[in-house]
Enzyme design. Structure first.
Site, PDB file in Angstrom:
ATOM      1  N   HIS A 209       0.665  -1.221  -0.016  1.00 28.24           N
ATOM      2  CA  HIS A 209      -0.095   0.084   0.308  1.00 28.24           C
ATOM      3  C   HIS A 209       0.927   1.449  -0.047  1.00 28.24           C
ATOM      4  CE1 HIS A 209       1.028  -0.367   4.381  1.00 28.24           C
ATOM      5  NE2 HIS A 209       0.372   1.023   4.411  1.00 28.24           N
TER       6      HIS A 209
HETATM    7  N1  UDP Z   1      -3.327  -5.860   8.838  1.00 23.69           N
HETATM    8  C1  UDP Z   1      -4.632  -6.426   9.230  1.00 23.69           C
HETATM    9  N2  UDP Z   1      -5.351  -7.092   8.155  1.00 23.69           N
HETATM   10  C2  UDP Z   1      -4.732  -6.781   6.786  1.00 23.69           C
HETATM   11  C3  UDP Z   1      -3.428  -5.971   6.636  1.00 23.69           C
HETATM   12  C4  UDP Z   1      -2.815  -5.634   7.758  1.00 23.69           C
HETATM   13  O1  UDP Z   1      -5.088  -6.599  10.210  1.00 23.69           O
HETATM   14  O2  UDP Z   1      -5.588  -7.097   5.690  1.00 23.69           O
HETATM   15  C5  UDP Z   1      -2.707  -5.578  10.125  1.00 23.69           C
HETATM   16  C6  UDP Z   1      -1.236  -5.860  10.220  1.00 23.69           C
HETATM   17  O3  UDP Z   1      -1.004  -7.232  10.955  1.00 23.69           O
HETATM   18  C7  UDP Z   1      -0.687  -5.017  11.253  1.00 23.69           C
HETATM   19  C8  UDP Z   1      -1.201  -3.606  10.438  1.00 23.69           C
HETATM   20  O4  UDP Z   1      -2.518  -4.098  10.126  1.00 23.69           O
HETATM   21  O5  UDP Z   1      -0.767  -5.190  12.407  1.00 23.69           O
HETATM   22  C9  UDP Z   1      -0.411  -2.879   9.806  1.00 23.69           C
HETATM   23  O6  UDP Z   1      -1.071  -2.182   8.915  1.00 23.69           O
HETATM   24  P1  UDP Z   1      -0.406  -1.264   7.555  1.00 23.69           P
HETATM   25  O7  UDP Z   1       0.265  -2.168   6.996  1.00 23.69           O
HETATM   26  O8  UDP Z   1      -1.910  -0.628   7.093  1.00 23.69           O
HETATM   27  O9  UDP Z   1       0.454  -0.369   8.391  1.00 23.69           O
HETATM   28  P2  UDP Z   1       1.993  -0.105   8.454  1.00 23.69           P
HETATM   29  O10 UDP Z   1       2.347  -1.110   9.154  1.00 23.69           O
HETATM   30  O11 UDP Z   1       2.552  -0.078   7.290  1.00 23.69           O
HETATM   31  O12 UDP Z   1       2.229   1.156   9.255  1.00 23.69           O
END
Ligand code: UDP
Length: 364
Positions: A209
């Site tokens: 994303h």
């Molecule tokens: N996550 C989730 N479902 C999904 C994708 C991600 O529950 O389909 C969770 C993942 O396990 C983690 C968090 O969302 O705990 C991460 O979110 P994201 O990737 O949006 O944010 P980033 O880590 O890049 O800031």
């Protein structure tokens, strides 16, 4: 002590859940501590918001600022305007922000301008990549934070090098991992497990994303076709983020291995991660969870603000090209080159970070 807690986006919800639990535990023990949860509305899809409140038993927010989408400036400004009104109507002693999204930075600025103390959970992490909106949010937030809670010694070191008072830098561990440990015995097999013939340790999870991977439609398509080709006979489950989905639109891609599904709730997603063969992602949070679960993770970025996931954990930074991903993936699946890293768990990623944070705040 009256704390206003800010959450705006999916990773925030996962991080605040254990903090609220720790506050409520103190309340039942008779400690005078109150909180008011504010949802900024930065993420508003049910799949990215409500589901997490329900599954992680997060109480309904006292207010939802309903800022929704916009450009970086529009969203940041909308959060600031709405949160300033909220702060005037409901004063507090401390504003607690988590992570690195626009809500984190916007609410920290508003609080500080009202002379309210700011606590930042996940402070000090730095990718060094100023093209990431999150990096700007991290730097600005930490420049006005009063109490810094870090996930690693390297994050603490980054702050100390900038001259932050060591008395305000607290290495407490990782609240995202608190949530992981608190919910591991609740994870749930998704309903599509059978439909897609999934077998434990025989499929890959893919999430993408970040603007650098998804904003250019043609390169996103090439990347997906490349991954589809690279994985041999393994299925790839791709919970598709709304941002990525919007770029792909209605385009038919003719993928043979990649299966696109809706963004998963936490309990289904953790089941999928825990039982996967490997993960390909550009998420920072997921590289932390795979580290703790011992699942190989290939991160499609050139930098990470979470170096311990590489040095201690299972994460490998593979850059953003399909060629580099293939090189690392082939080395991993080829039994002749034992590239599987011995994985460890970083210090204090033990499920107790939120308790540490609240007990430190109560002494401030
Ligand atoms: N996550 C989730 N479902 C999904 C994708 C991600 O529950 O389909 C969770 C993942 O396990 C983690 C968090 O969302 O705990 C991460 O979110 P994201 O990737 O949006 O944010 P980033 O880590 O890049 O800031």
């Amino acid at each position: 002590m009256k704390i206003t807690i800010i959450a705006g986006a999916r990773p925030n919800f996962i991080k605040i859940a254990p903090i609220i639990k720790a506050i409520e535990k103190n309340q039942t023990e008779g400690v005078t501590i109150a909180y008011r949860l504010i949802h900024t509305g930065q993420h508003y899809d049910k799949n990215l918001s409500d589901t997490f409140f329900e599954e992680l038993n997060i109480p309904k927010p006292a207010a939802n600022l309903e800022v929704k989408s916009g450009t970086q400036a529009e969203q940041t400004a909308a959060i600031m305007v709405a949160f300033e009104k909220e702060m005037i109507a409901n004063p507090c002693d401390l504003v607690l922000v988590v992570g690195d999204v626009n809500s984190t930075m916007a609410c920290a600025i508003v609080a500080k301008k009202q002379n309210i103390k700011v606590a930042h959970v996940e402070a000090g992490i730095r990718s060094g990549d100023m093209t990431m909106p999150e990096e700007i949010n991290r730097i600005v937030t930490d420049s006005i934070t009063d109490y810094f809670f870090t996930t690693s010694t390297s994050a603490s070191e980054n702050l100390l090098q900038k001259g932050v008072d060591p008395l305000n830098v607290h290495f407490v561990g990782n609240v995202m991992i608190d949530t992981l440990y608190q919910n591991l015995n609740r994870i749930v097999k998704p309903v599509f497990w059978k439909e897609f013939d999934l077998e434990t340790k025989n499929y890959i999870i893919l999430t993408l994303h970040r603007p650098s991977n998804v904003d250019e439609e043609q390169s996103l398509v090439q990347l997906l076709l490349g991954i589809d080709n690279m994985v041999g006979d393994k299925k790839v489950i791709f919970p598709i983020h709304p941002r990525t989905k919007a770029i792909l639109g209605e385009r038919e891609l003719n993928l043979k291995n990649i299966v696109m599904v809706a963004p998963q709730g936490y309990l289904n997603f953790m089941f999928l991660i825990k039982n996967s063969f490997a993960v390909i992602t550009d998420s920072g949070g997921i590289s932390e969870e795979t580290t703790v679960l011992g699942i190989p993770c290939f991160t499609m970025r050139n930098t990470t603000e979470r170096p311990e996931t590489q040095t201690i954990g299972t994460n490998t930074l593979v850059g953003t090209s399909i060629e580099n991903l293939e090189k690392h993936f082939d080395a991993f699946v080829n039994p002749k080159s034992p590239s599987k890293k011995a994985a460890g768990i970083p210090e204090f990623w033990d499920g107790k970070a939120a308790e540490r944070i609240i007990s430190i705040l109560l002494q401030k």
